[in-house]
Scaffold this motif. Structure first.
Motif, PDB file in Angstrom:
ATOM      1  N   ALA A  33      27.143 -80.570 -54.940  1.00 19.35           N
ATOM      2  CA  ALA A  33      27.874 -81.156 -53.826  1.00 19.35           C
ATOM      3  C   ALA A  33      28.667 -82.351 -54.330  1.00 19.35           C
ATOM      4  N   GLY A  34      29.896 -82.492 -53.846  1.00 18.85           N
ATOM      5  CA  GLY A  34      30.726 -83.648 -54.179  1.00 18.85           C
ATOM      6  C   GLY A  34      30.951 -84.490 -52.945  1.00 18.85           C
ATOM      7  N   LEU A  35      30.701 -85.796 -53.048  1.00 19.61           N
ATOM      8  CA  LEU A  35      30.864 -86.716 -51.930  1.00 19.61           C
ATOM      9  C   LEU A  35      31.990 -87.697 -52.229  1.00 19.61           C
ATOM     10  N   SER A  36      32.837 -87.945 -51.237  1.00 21.75           N
ATOM     11  CA  SER A  36      33.925 -88.910 -51.413  1.00 21.75           C
ATOM     12  C   SER A  36      34.322 -89.451 -50.052  1.00 21.75           C
ATOM     13  N   GLY A  37      35.135 -90.499 -50.062  1.00 17.89           N
ATOM     14  CA  GLY A  37      35.619 -91.036 -48.795  1.00 17.89           C
ATOM     15  C   GLY A  37      35.289 -92.494 -48.601  1.00 17.89           C
ATOM     16  N   ILE A  38      35.470 -92.949 -47.369  1.00 17.24           N
ATOM     17  CA  ILE A  38      35.391 -94.370 -47.069  1.00 17.24           C
ATOM     18  C   ILE A  38      33.959 -94.895 -47.202  1.00 17.24           C
ATOM     19  N   PRO A  39      33.801 -96.139 -47.670  1.00 17.82           N
ATOM     20  CA  PRO A  39      32.465 -96.739 -47.795  1.00 17.82           C
ATOM     21  C   PRO A  39      31.839 -96.949 -46.416  1.00 17.82           C
ATOM     22  N   GLY A  40      30.523 -97.009 -46.385  1.00 16.65           N
ATOM     23  CA  GLY A  40      29.822 -97.294 -45.147  1.00 16.65           C
ATOM     24  C   GLY A  40      29.698 -96.118 -44.204  1.00 16.65           C
ATOM     25  N   SER A  41      30.029 -94.918 -44.675  1.00 17.85           N
ATOM     26  CA  SER A  41      30.006 -93.745 -43.803  1.00 17.85           C
ATOM     27  C   SER A  41      28.715 -92.943 -43.910  1.00 17.85           C
ATOM     28  N   GLY A  42      27.752 -93.437 -44.665  1.00 20.02           N
ATOM     29  CA  GLY A  42      26.451 -92.766 -44.752  1.00 20.02           C
ATOM     30  C   GLY A  42      26.384 -91.649 -45.769  1.00 20.02           C
ATOM     31  N   LEU A  43      27.322 -91.617 -46.717  1.00 21.40           N
ATOM     32  CA  LEU A  43      27.338 -90.527 -47.690  1.00 21.40           C
ATOM     33  C   LEU A  43      26.096 -90.531 -48.582  1.00 21.40           C
ATOM     34  N   LEU A  84      36.230 -85.294 -56.979  1.00 19.89           N
ATOM     35  CA  LEU A  84      35.926 -84.433 -58.117  1.00 19.89           C
ATOM     36  C   LEU A  84      37.085 -83.482 -58.379  1.00 19.89           C
ATOM     37  N   PRO A  85      37.267 -83.054 -59.625  1.00 18.52           N
ATOM     38  CA  PRO A  85      38.283 -82.044 -59.909  1.00 18.52           C
ATOM     39  C   PRO A  85      37.952 -80.723 -59.219  1.00 18.52           C
ATOM     40  N   THR A  86      38.973 -79.953 -58.936  1.00 16.42           N
ATOM     41  CA  THR A  86      38.808 -78.680 -58.244  1.00 16.42           C
ATOM     42  C   THR A  86      37.874 -77.746 -59.002  1.00 16.42           C
ATOM     43  N   GLY A  87      36.973 -77.114 -58.272  1.00 15.88           N
ATOM     44  CA  GLY A  87      36.100 -76.115 -58.868  1.00 15.88           C
ATOM     45  C   GLY A  87      34.759 -76.614 -59.356  1.00 15.88           C
ATOM     46  N   VAL A  88      34.529 -77.928 -59.347  1.00 17.99           N
ATOM     47  CA  VAL A  88      33.248 -78.456 -59.814  1.00 17.99           C
ATOM     48  C   VAL A  88      32.159 -78.220 -58.770  1.00 17.99           C
ATOM     49  N   ARG A  98      28.386 -92.852 -36.557  1.00 21.67           N
ATOM     50  CA  ARG A  98      29.040 -91.553 -36.433  1.00 21.67           C
ATOM     51  C   ARG A  98      30.120 -91.447 -37.501  1.00 21.67           C
ATOM     52  N   SER A  99      30.030 -90.422 -38.311  1.00 21.73           N
ATOM     53  CA  SER A  99      30.992 -90.226 -39.396  1.00 21.73           C
ATOM     54  C   SER A  99      31.679 -88.883 -39.229  1.00 21.73           C
ATOM     55  N   LEU A 100      32.985 -88.879 -39.430  1.00 16.49           N
ATOM     56  CA  LEU A 100      33.753 -87.636 -39.406  1.00 16.49           C
ATOM     57  C   LEU A 100      34.012 -87.218 -40.842  1.00 16.49           C
ATOM     58  N   LEU A 101      33.489 -86.047 -41.224  1.00 14.92           N
ATOM     59  CA  LEU A 101      33.621 -85.539 -42.579  1.00 14.92           C
ATOM     60  C   LEU A 101      34.489 -84.294 -42.585  1.00 14.92           C
ATOM     61  N   VAL A 102      35.160 -84.081 -43.702  1.00  8.82           N
ATOM     62  CA  VAL A 102      35.890 -82.838 -43.937  1.00  8.82           C
ATOM     63  C   VAL A 102      35.145 -82.075 -45.020  1.00  8.82           C
ATOM     64  N   ALA A 103      34.733 -80.856 -44.705  1.00 11.06           N
ATOM     65  CA  ALA A 103      33.979 -80.014 -45.639  1.00 11.06           C
ATOM     66  C   ALA A 103      34.884 -78.929 -46.203  1.00 11.06           C
ATOM     67  N   SER A 104      34.783 -78.702 -47.516  1.00  9.87           N
ATOM     68  CA  SER A 104      35.580 -77.657 -48.166  1.00  9.87           C
ATOM     69  C   SER A 104      34.821 -77.136 -49.373  1.00  9.87           C
ATOM     70  N   GLY A 105      35.364 -76.080 -49.990  1.00 11.21           N
ATOM     71  CA  GLY A 105      34.736 -75.493 -51.166  1.00 11.21           C
ATOM     72  C   GLY A 105      34.196 -74.100 -50.878  1.00 11.21           C
ATOM     73  N   LYS A 106      33.468 -73.562 -51.838  1.00 12.88           N
ATOM     74  CA  LYS A 106      32.898 -72.221 -51.674  1.00 12.88           C
ATOM     75  C   LYS A 106      31.928 -72.155 -50.508  1.00 12.88           C
ATOM     76  N   ALA A 107      31.281 -73.279 -50.197  1.00 14.51           N
ATOM     77  CA  ALA A 107      30.315 -73.297 -49.098  1.00 14.51           C
ATOM     78  C   ALA A 107      30.966 -72.985 -47.759  1.00 14.51           C
ATOM     79  N   GLY A 112      41.969 -75.793 -41.523  1.00 12.20           N
ATOM     80  CA  GLY A 112      43.005 -75.081 -42.281  1.00 12.20           C
ATOM     81  C   GLY A 112      42.381 -74.211 -43.346  1.00 12.20           C
ATOM     82  N   ARG A 113      43.180 -73.464 -44.042  1.00 16.24           N
ATOM     83  CA  ARG A 113      42.700 -72.584 -45.090  1.00 16.24           C
ATOM     84  C   ARG A 113      43.205 -73.082 -46.444  1.00 16.24           C
ATOM     85  N   LEU A 114      42.300 -73.111 -47.414  1.00 14.00           N
ATOM     86  CA  LEU A 114      42.687 -73.533 -48.748  1.00 14.00           C
ATOM     87  C   LEU A 114      43.594 -72.490 -49.389  1.00 14.00           C
ATOM     88  N   ALA A 115      44.539 -72.932 -50.182  1.00 16.46           N
ATOM     89  CA  ALA A 115      45.413 -71.993 -50.895  1.00 16.46           C
ATOM     90  C   ALA A 115      44.633 -71.290 -51.973  1.00 16.46           C
TER      91      ALA A 115
END
Length: 218
Positions: A34-44, A146-150, A176-185, A215-218
């Motif tokens: 799992a790769g985590l990124s984004g604004i500090p203080g969001s509970g990641l 993270l780089p794509t595919g990791v 309350r945190s709004l996250l964007v999820a992507s990847g093979k999952a 949206g859909r990833l290319a």
């Protein structure tokens, strides 16, 4: 900690299907990253610890602290027993990859902050080793993504609302945190997830929400 996936249609069939998807998104199988990124203080950090918490029953979990201020409380608060959790501190970019590789050989799960300037190739090699060793790995870049595919699952925090500190002081009662999820999952889709952290030690999906496709990833 309550996780909800938003869906505008009030349908019990769709809701049950999407609640199952939400639970899958917030789970790491052996060897997944799992790769985590984004604004500090969001509970990641808590989210990352919750992803690894099920593996604490099988052996120790390790947090590789690059910035120097990691607290074991984030692990304890999601139900990881103190004797099953270790913090290792190192900001040395030269030895970082070797430390993570060694940990993947000997522990049940690794949460590692990623130092600035690390080569992408190093991350690809570590991801391959995590899959081979079937050790779940959570990576949190100090800066950027993270780089794509990791990662099998990427979670990026976009927004956060703290409750209980509106006047600039007081106790944090809810987040309350709004996250964007992507990847093979997410099977190639980009999805928004709302995570409500009320201080409990698990990730639950509440029944009145579902998924929303961004949206859909290319």
């Amino acid at each position: 900690m309550v996780a909800t996936l938003q869906y505008p249609v009030d349908s019990s069939t769709l809701r049950q299907r999407d609640l199952g998807l939400a639970k899958d998104l917030l789970t790491l199988a052996p060897g997944q990253i799992a790769g985590l990124s984004g604004i500090p203080g969001s509970g990641l950090t808590r989210i990352g610890m919750a992803l690894l918490a099920p593996y604490a029953t099988r052996g120790p979990l390790v947090y590789l602290d690059v910035r120097g201020w990691a607290s074991p409380m984030a692990a304890w608060e999601v139900g990881i027993e103190p004797e099953r959790f270790v913090v290792v501190r190192s900001s040395d970019i030269v030895t970082w990859s070797r430390i993570v590789a060694t940990l993947l050989d000997g522990v049940r799960g690794v949460y590692a902050e990623v130092p600035v300037g690390l080569r992408d190739q190093s991350l690809y090699k570590l991801a391959a080793k995590a899959r081979t060793k079937r050790t779940p790995l959570v990576l949190r870049p100090v800066s950027g993504r993270l780089p794509t595919g990791v990662a099998h699952l990427n979670l990026e925090a976009r927004e956060v609302l703290w409750e209980g500190t509106e006047a600039g002081h007081g106790n944090l009662t809810n987040r309350r945190s709004l996250l964007v999820a992507s990847g093979k999952a997410t099977r190639g889709m980009v999805r928004t997830i709302e995570v409500e952290d009320d201080g409990t030690n698990d990730l639950r999906v509440v029944p009145h929400m579902g998924t929303q496709t961004v949206g859909r990833l290319a």
